[in-house]
Design a protein around this motif. Structure first.
Motif, mmCIF file in Angstrom:
data_model
loop_
_atom_site.group_PDB
_atom_site.id
_atom_site.type_symbol
_atom_site.label_atom_id
_atom_site.label_comp_id
_atom_site.label_asym_id
_atom_site.label_seq_id
_atom_site.Cartn_x
_atom_site.Cartn_y
_atom_site.Cartn_z
ATOM 1 N N TYR A 1 11.209 -1.027 2.605
ATOM 2 C CA TYR A 1 10.351 -1.336 3.745
ATOM 3 C C TYR A 1 8.950 -0.888 3.365
ATOM 4 C CZ TYR A 1 9.414 -2.137 8.672
ATOM 5 O OH TYR A 1 8.955 -2.626 9.858
ATOM 6 N N ALA B 1 -2.877 -2.662 7.364
ATOM 7 C CA ALA B 1 -1.635 -3.094 6.731
ATOM 8 C C ALA B 1 -0.595 -3.368 7.801
ATOM 9 C CB ALA B 1 -1.150 -2.013 5.775
ATOM 10 N N LEU B 2 0.256 -4.381 7.562
ATOM 11 C CA LEU B 2 1.371 -4.598 8.477
ATOM 12 C C LEU B 2 2.675 -4.251 7.774
ATOM 13 C CD1 LEU B 2 2.232 -7.444 7.228
ATOM 14 C CD2 LEU B 2 0.903 -8.459 9.062
ATOM 15 N N HIS B 3 3.790 -4.304 8.511
ATOM 16 C CA HIS B 3 5.068 -3.894 7.955
ATOM 17 C C HIS B 3 5.847 -5.098 7.451
ATOM 18 C CE1 HIS B 3 4.658 -0.217 10.484
ATOM 19 N NE2 HIS B 3 4.107 -1.073 11.304
ATOM 20 N N THR C 1 0.825 -1.212 0.000
ATOM 21 C CA THR C 1 0.000 0.000 0.000
ATOM 22 C C THR C 1 0.857 1.259 0.000
ATOM 23 O OG1 THR C 1 -0.135 0.090 2.411
ATOM 24 C CG2 THR C 1 -1.828 -1.187 1.268
ATOM 25 N N THR C 2 2.035 1.167 0.627
ATOM 26 C CA THR C 2 2.987 2.269 0.562
ATOM 27 C C THR C 2 4.349 1.716 0.977
ATOM 28 O OG1 THR C 2 3.472 4.540 1.225
ATOM 29 C CG2 THR C 2 2.582 3.108 2.920
ATOM 30 N N HIS D 1 4.400 -1.113 3.734
ATOM 31 C CA HIS D 1 3.137 -1.514 4.360
ATOM 32 C C HIS D 1 2.472 -2.489 3.412
ATOM 33 C CE1 HIS D 1 2.284 1.921 7.432
ATOM 34 N NE2 HIS D 1 3.379 1.239 7.675
#
Ligand SMILES: [Zn+2]
Lengths: 350, 315
Positions: free
Chosen positions: B254, B265-267, B234-235, B256
């Motif tokens: 890195y 969203a997770l990382h 997503t970003t 999302h």
């Protein structure tokens, strides 16, 4: 001046440990209970303020996770104090007094079970002269207790009687952690025995404040905050007279506590010896019922125990068991910081 | 509910603190076996000294030397010393008013038992063998029945060669962390290379990782939902500075990542594609290393990019 009242109060059943609960799990039932009691929805609350301490859990910004429980999105007006929730209540009271909100949700929680609370609290001491020696919270209270004994203000028998009265009263408190016959026990740090010290535990509490007619609409008998004030003393223990609490007396004076006697006093005295100091500072006589809930000797969820004193005092007014009650909260070693509030039921103020 | 995870958690921090002129003189003095106090405007001598009068808040700078002998003003017998406390045998905590001072200093008193301690007893400083300019340069106090020190404190310039200007205050606290029900379930699922979230019963959003509560509705989320394994970027950002103790080569990406079925969203790190070709909407899947507790990184699946409208709420 606006009239502000505590209109709802809830607390958890305090327990030695709550491993299965995250902080938000611990908190949500009490948040839902106070909202349910007033019929307010989370998004109708004007201001939210919380109290907690990251050192208890050992995790930075742990309070932000707890915020999920209040429905903080979309964004709400919110604040946090790294202190007992009693000071969060003070901030919320200011917010309402300035007209920026009509209602406020105040909550606090503490899980002491993950760490060693005696050591954890030593990290709040002066970092130059005290913290490197790691004096723990019981040791500092014991120094104060010995000073009281030397001054002839109390003795070990009288302290044991305070413990016994508190734990006996706590049998009527379904939320208390330690009730009934509790042996005086061995000296933990002389002259304090285990029975003179509070239980270590986990717990949470929440209250709702409201102004004027809003309060009357939300609660049959609001507990009006007639005055509230907090004061602090020098942090160097050797400068203070540990047998007295001038900051409590000053806060009480500014809160109007000495204008008329109170029928009830909920005092935040985690150690038996501290009740002796507070009774003296507040000039309490036998006609004031002290800690009918059992006080912090029956349940001491750190960071919530002070807010619980305000909540317990208010709840007695809600139930018609008190017309005028004092509530006191403390923070820091040997009663360093003290907050006093005067609460009244409407009929008493005619 | 019974099988909640727990793990040791150690919080350790070597706070370094700078000292003001009075604290510096006091702690340097201890290193040189000299105890300094500070005189207030009304003539009171405070030991340990502070830089501002606790009553009037006026600045205090007038240093005086007091004796290494004094009187116990209150005490507490500690039968079970705790880690880091001054003595590892039972001792008394004491507040001691040193001869010449008006206030008391907190420290430990080495004594055979509580019967040997009383308020008003005379004590003297036992200096630590190795002194660095810290309150622990006083090893402890010990009983003393000799001469009293001079009652009047002597003026002192507070100047020493090689003054101490800061202290390192190491602290270590040990915890047992229990993440609670929701996060325990999440961590257990990861052991089986599965990712689970929890659905809010009111707004139906699925939170990954689950935190036990819906931040919009303020109620418990209890329905477990498996999400992924694939997801959508997503970003993202491109990391160009190598972190300490991290053996990932820079630049890396890195991101999302909204796993399929998740509303949060997770990382994760993106690899398997040149860093400058990562883009919003890229479809990715997790890559697990042997025995790992988390996906090592996410790599492109090769699917067409997701349409912006399918993930715009999660950016
Ligand atoms: Zn929801």
């Amino acid at each position: 001046m606006r009239d502000v009242a505590i209109v709802a109060f809830a607390q958890t059943a305090h327990r030695r440990r709550t491993d299965e609960l995250s902080e938000v799990d611990l908190l949500m039932p009490v948040l839902h209970e106070v909202l349910g009691a007033t019929g307010l929805k989370a998004n109708e609350i004007g201001f939210t303020c919380s109290g907690s301490a990251d050192y208890l859990a050992g995790r930075a910004f742990s309070f932000t996770m707890a915020l999920d429980g209040v429905g903080a999105h979309p964004p709400i007006s919110e604040s946090h104090v790294e202190m007992d929730g009693a000071w969060a209540l003070y901030e919320a009271w200011v917010k309402i007094m300035t007209g920026e909100a009509d209602t406020a949700l105040v909550y606090s929680y503490g899980k002491s079970s993950p760490g060693e609370v005696r050591d954890v609290l030593s990290r709040q001491l002066d970092p130059y002269y005290l913290a490197p020696l790691w004096p723990d919270s019981v040791a500092l209270a014991a120094l104060q207790a010995q000073a009281l004994i030397d001054a002839g203000d109390t003795d070990e028998t009288a302290l044991a009687e305070i413990a016994a009265r508190s734990r006996a009263d706590a049998t009527a408190n379904p939320y208390a952690q330690l009730t009934g016959d509790v042996p005086a026990g061995d000296h933990l740090v002389h002259p304090l025995r285990t029975g003179d010290c509070p239980p270590i535990g986990d717990g949470a509490a929440a209250v709702i404040l409201a102004a004027g007619d809003t309060a009357r609409a939300l609660c049959a008998r609001p507990a009006w905050i007639r005055g509230i004030d907090h004061r602090i003393e020098a942090h160097s223990l050797g400068v203070r007279d540990l047998t007295d609490s001038p900051s409590t007396r000053l806060a009480a004076q500014h809160a109007g506590a000495f204008e008329r006697p109170a029928d009830t006093a909920e005092l935040h005295a985690p150690f038996t010896s501290q009740e002796v100091v507070l009774r003296k500072a507040l000039g309490l006589g036998d006609d004031t019922r002290v800690n009918p809930s059992g006080g912090a000797l029956a349940a001491n969820p750190v960071m919530a125990a002070g807010l619980i004193r305000l909540g317990e005092a208010a709840a007695r007014i809600h139930r018609g068991e008190s017309d005028r009650a004092l509530a006191h909260a403390t923070s820091g070693p040997c009663l360093q910081q003290n907050l006093v509030a005067v609460l009244e039921g409407e009929s008493a103020h005619v | 509910m019974t099988d909640v995870l727990s793990a040791p958690l150690v919080v350790e921090f070597p706070f370094t603190r700078s000292l003001g002129p009075v604290q510096s003189a006091f702690l340097t003095g201890l290193r040189e076996r000299t105890v300094l106090g500070v005189r207030t405007d009304d003539g009171t001598v405070l030991v340990p000294p502070v830089e501002y009068d606790p009553v009037t808040a006026s600045e205090l700078r007038e240093l005086v030397e007091v004796a290494a002998t004094g009187t116990v003003t209150t005490w507490a017998w500690n039968p079970s010393p705790r880690r880091n406390q001054p003595l590892d045998t039972p001792f008394a905590w004491v507040l001691v008013r040193l001869d010449g001072a008006a206030t008391a200093l907190l420290h430990a008193l080495d004594a055979p038992g509580p019967a040997a301690v009383h308020t008003g007893m005379r004590v003297r400083i036992r200096w630590a063998a190795t002194r660095t300019g810290a309150i622990t340069d006083i090893a402890c106090f010990e009983p003393y029945d000799g001469e009293a020190g001079p009652g009047q404190p002597a003026p002192h310039e507070g100047e020493f060669a090689d003054p101490v200007t800061g202290i390192a205050a190491p602290a270590r606290l040990d915890y047992v962390h229990t993440p609670g029900r929701a996060q325990s379930a999440y961590l257990k699922a990861l052991e089986g290379h599965r990712t689970v979230g929890e659905r809010c019963p009111a707004c139906r959003k699925v939170y990954v990782p689950p935190r036990g509560a819906c931040p919009t509705c303020g109620i418990a989320t209890e329905e477990e939902v498996e999400v992924g394994p694939r997801g959508t970027v997503t970003t993202f950002c491109i990391v160009n500075i190598k972190a300490k103790n991290l053996d990932i080569e820079v630049p890396y990406v890195y991101a999302h990542i909204a796993l399929d079925g998740a509303d949060l969203a997770l990382h994760g790190r993106i690899a398997g594609i040149p860093y400058d070709q990562v883009r919003m909407g890229l479809r990715v899947e997790p890559v697990w290393a042997e025995g790992a507790r988390h996906p090592d990184h996410y790599r492109p699946t090769g699917e067409p990019d997701a349409d912006y409208d399918t993930y715009k709420e999660l950016v």
